[in-house]
Design a protein around this motif. Structure first.
Motif, PDB file in Angstrom:
ATOM      1  N   CYS A  63      34.484  42.194  40.563  1.00 35.06           N
ATOM      2  CA  CYS A  63      35.818  42.690  40.221  1.00 35.06           C
ATOM      3  C   CYS A  63      35.842  44.203  40.157  1.00 35.06           C
ATOM      4  O   CYS A  63      34.817  44.851  40.011  1.00 35.06           O
ATOM      5  CB  CYS A  63      36.270  42.149  38.867  1.00 35.06           C
ATOM      6  SG  CYS A  63      36.433  40.376  38.822  1.00 35.06           S
ATOM      7  N   LEU A  71      41.771  43.716  35.637  1.00 38.97           N
ATOM      8  CA  LEU A  71      40.816  43.391  36.698  1.00 38.97           C
ATOM      9  C   LEU A  71      41.545  43.110  37.995  1.00 38.97           C
ATOM     10  O   LEU A  71      42.634  42.541  38.002  1.00 38.97           O
ATOM     11  CB  LEU A  71      39.996  42.162  36.314  1.00 38.97           C
ATOM     12  CG  LEU A  71      39.058  42.296  35.132  1.00 38.97           C
ATOM     13  CD1 LEU A  71      38.413  40.947  34.840  1.00 38.97           C
ATOM     14  CD2 LEU A  71      38.008  43.346  35.387  1.00 38.97           C
ATOM     15  N   VAL A  73      40.467  41.827  42.225  1.00 42.63           N
ATOM     16  CA  VAL A  73      39.432  41.321  43.129  1.00 42.63           C
ATOM     17  C   VAL A  73      39.865  41.654  44.544  1.00 42.63           C
ATOM     18  O   VAL A  73      40.995  41.342  44.949  1.00 42.63           O
ATOM     19  CB  VAL A  73      39.248  39.790  42.980  1.00 42.63           C
ATOM     20  CG1 VAL A  73      38.203  39.277  43.953  1.00 42.63           C
ATOM     21  CG2 VAL A  73      38.879  39.439  41.557  1.00 42.63           C
TER      22      VAL A  73
END
Length: 89
Positions: A63, A71, A73
Motif C-alpha cells: 500500500c 491507504l 493500492v
C-alpha cells in the motif's frame, strides 16, 4: 474550439470521455492508478476484517500511505499480487 453543449452533457455523465489538460487527449485509467481500500475490497469481494488481517500478517498487497494517512493500492501492484497468488495455488 470550445466543446458543444451536447459534448459537455456527454462528458458530464461519462468520466472516461473527460479530456486531459494536455493536448485534448482522453483520460484513460493507467496501470499506476491508485485504488482506495473500499475499491480494493469491492474488487476482491472480501470483508474489511480480512483486509486488516492481511495487513497485520504482511500478506496483502503493498500500500501507499498518503499524507492524510489514508491507504491506496496501485492497480498494477494489486494485479501483480493476484498473479503471485495464482502461481502459488
Amino acid at each position: 474550439m470550445p466543446p458543444t453543449p451536447e459534448l459537455r452533457r456527454r462528458i458530464a455523465h461519462a468520466p472516461e470521455l473527460r479530456l486531459s489538460p494536455r493536448m485534448g487527449e482522453p483520460m484513460t485509467p493507467k496501470p499506476t492508478d491508485l485504488l482506495t481500500v473500499p475499491e480494493v475490497l469491492a474488487e476482491l469481494r472480501v470483508p474489511r476484517r480480512t483486509w486488516q488481517r492481511w495487513r497485520e500478517l504482511g500478506t496483502g498487497p503493498q500500500c501507499v500511505r498518503l499524507p492524510n494517512r489514508e491507504l491506496r493500492v496501485r492497480r498494477s501492484v494489486l494485479a501483480t499480487w493476484l498473479k503471485t497468488l495464482e502461481e502459488a495455488a
